[in-house]
Design an enzyme around this catalytic site. Structure first.
Site, PDB file in Angstrom:
ATOM      1  N   SER A 103      51.911  13.023 -22.289  1.00 11.55           N
ATOM      2  CA  SER A 103      50.244  12.814 -22.664  1.00 11.55           C
ATOM      3  C   SER A 103      49.635  12.696 -21.172  1.00 11.55           C
ATOM      4  O   SER A 103      48.536  11.964 -21.293  1.00 11.55           O
ATOM      5  CB  SER A 103      50.182  11.498 -23.532  1.00 11.55           C
ATOM      6  OG  SER A 103      50.725  12.011 -24.674  1.00 11.55           O
ATOM      7  N   TYR A 154      42.749  13.805 -24.496  1.00  9.17           N
ATOM      8  CA  TYR A 154      42.421  13.172 -25.851  1.00  9.17           C
ATOM      9  C   TYR A 154      40.883  12.406 -26.000  1.00  9.17           C
ATOM     10  O   TYR A 154      40.458  12.136 -27.143  1.00  9.17           O
ATOM     11  CB  TYR A 154      43.413  11.835 -26.100  1.00  9.17           C
ATOM     12  CG  TYR A 154      44.850  12.373 -26.142  1.00  9.17           C
ATOM     13  CD1 TYR A 154      45.228  13.119 -27.165  1.00  9.17           C
ATOM     14  CD2 TYR A 154      45.794  12.100 -25.276  1.00  9.17           C
ATOM     15  CE1 TYR A 154      46.766  13.658 -27.375  1.00  9.17           C
ATOM     16  CE2 TYR A 154      47.042  12.652 -25.051  1.00  9.17           C
ATOM     17  CZ  TYR A 154      47.559  13.303 -26.172  1.00  9.17           C
ATOM     18  OH  TYR A 154      48.835  13.769 -26.125  1.00  9.17           O
TER      19      TYR A 154
END
Ligand SMILES: Nc1ncnc2c1ncn2[C@@H]1O[C@H](COP(=O)(O)OP(=O)(O)O)[C@@H](O)[C@H]1O
Ligand SMILES: [Mg+2]
Length: 372
Positions: free
Chosen positions: A194, A265
């Protein structure tokens, strides 16, 4: 009527990707073929508690993120006398659930790095995805690159530093990187995802701050040559030979220096996707071949998403990383790429479960000791 295969859908998990897992699992439960499979949803909360959730109640919630109902019975994995895997309630008299196959819809450390896979092996379970070794290596950016490089895949040059090296002699760590690499460089923790702890460094003066942050996430850090890259991903599905999907391209928005945590995100306009990627026919088949080679070289099973950099200057593909349990919502890249390549999401889930059962049967049939 033949009995349905009982599929334990494991979701949640103690990793930083807990929330992603809740979304992936909601999609899997919604699209699981109920004519063949009976779901046994098992949640793992952030404290690590395993609970047997009620599939009907979860379906009624119809939420985008699968809930974890706190009052659901706590369970542990057990093995019956005849070797069947059971979800056994802790302390209670409630019924035990027999499980035929586990679908670990979980991501990140302790979930896709071999730890969970080892637990499932010890429990004798069939499960979707790679085994212990491929899971562990897939999560380890340094080991994965070393092995795919041995298989002939181009990898951007990098150096590795451990926290101990850095504490002992930070100047030597910087000197080794400067001797081998040109700027910009990417600093990244070895076992994260991520883009957590990833930094782009344009001046060597900034290396120290980037390393300090990366070492907060891991004891091993990669310092990697920056590639002026288009980011190309391929989904691979196990088979003989493995199947590589249409590749896709991710373009981080111009407001982002690279495909960072923010771009992934936090920013709704953080990135755009081209599926299929705008590649020539030769580039497409080359990257598909490279993805299959990486999958095979790391001895992956089931599925993996393989990520590449396409160098805008030299035109070469560089292997970047492999994800053995990639994001798995119906709109995540792995399922979208498979769908674009002719395998719709529900059929993909079915195929992954079949592959898990086939692999389990194949391993079970092996002799475990010398029989002459
Ligand atoms: N060598 C590199 N050259 C160019 N960009 C890079 C390089 N390494 C990482 N990046 C950028 O950082 C992002 C995250 O790095 P990656 O290695 O994929 O880690 P993660 O596992 O966190 O996704 C990549 O998607 C890319 O945008
Ligand atoms: Mg990545």
């Amino acid at each position: 009527m033949t009995e349905k295969t009982r599929v334990a859908v494991l979701y949640g998990g103690k990793s930083g990707e807990h929330e992603v897992s809740l979304k992936s699992a909601a999609s899997v439960l919604r699209h699981l073929d109920r004519s063949r499979f009976e779901p046994v949803p098992i949640s793992i909360d952030k404290q690590g508690r395993w609970q047997r959730q009620d599939a009907r109640r979860l379906a009624e919630s119809n939420a985008e993120s699968l809930p974890i109902f706190a009052e659901a019975p706590e369970i542990r994995l057990a093995i019956s006398g005849n070797g069947t895997l059971l979800a056994a309630p802790v302390g209670g008299a409630a019924t035990q659930d027999a499980i035929d196959v586990v679908f670990p819809v979980i991501h990140g450390p302790l979930c896709e790095d071999g730890a969970m896979q080892g637990l499932l092996d010890l429990a004798g379970a069939a499960y979707v995805g790679s085994g212990v070794m491929a899971s562990a290596i897939g999560m380890h950016k340094d080991m994965a690159k070393r092995l795919v490089a041995l298989a002939g895949l181009p990898v951007a040059p990098y150096t590795v530093a451990t926290k101990r090296d850095y504490a002992r002699d930070p100047a030597a760590v910087a000197a080794a990187a400067q001797a081998k690499l040109a700027l910009p460089a990417f600093i990244k923790p070895c076992n994260m995802g991520s883009s957590v702890g990833v930094h782009k460094v344009k001046r060597w003066e900034d290396l120290g701050a980037a390393l300090d942050d990366a070492f907060a996430y891991d004891t091993r850090v990669l310092i990697e040559q920056g590639v002026d890259a288009r980011e190309i991903e391929v989904a691979v599905l196990d088979g003989d030979p493995p199947f590589a999907s249409m590749a896709s391209e991710l373009n981080a928005g111009p407001q982002h220096e690279f495909y960072s945590y923010e771009a992934k995100y936090l920013d709704a306009d953080g990135a755009t996707v081209d599926l299929p990627a705008k590649l020539t026919a030769e580039q497409m088949s080359r990257v598909q071949e490279l993805a299959k080679t990486a999958f095979t070289a790391l001895e992956c099973s089931g599925l993996a998403r393989v990520d590449f950099f396409l160098d805008r200057q030299g035109g070469e593909f560089y292997f970047n990383e492999i994800n053995t349990l990639p994001g798995f919502t119906a709109i995540s890249m792995y399922p979208k790429m498979m769908e674009a390549s002719g395998l719709p999401y529900p059929a993909l889930i079915t195929r992954l479960i079949e592959l898990a059962l086939e692999r389990h049967a194949e391993r079970r049939a092996l002799k475990t000791d010398y029989q002459g």
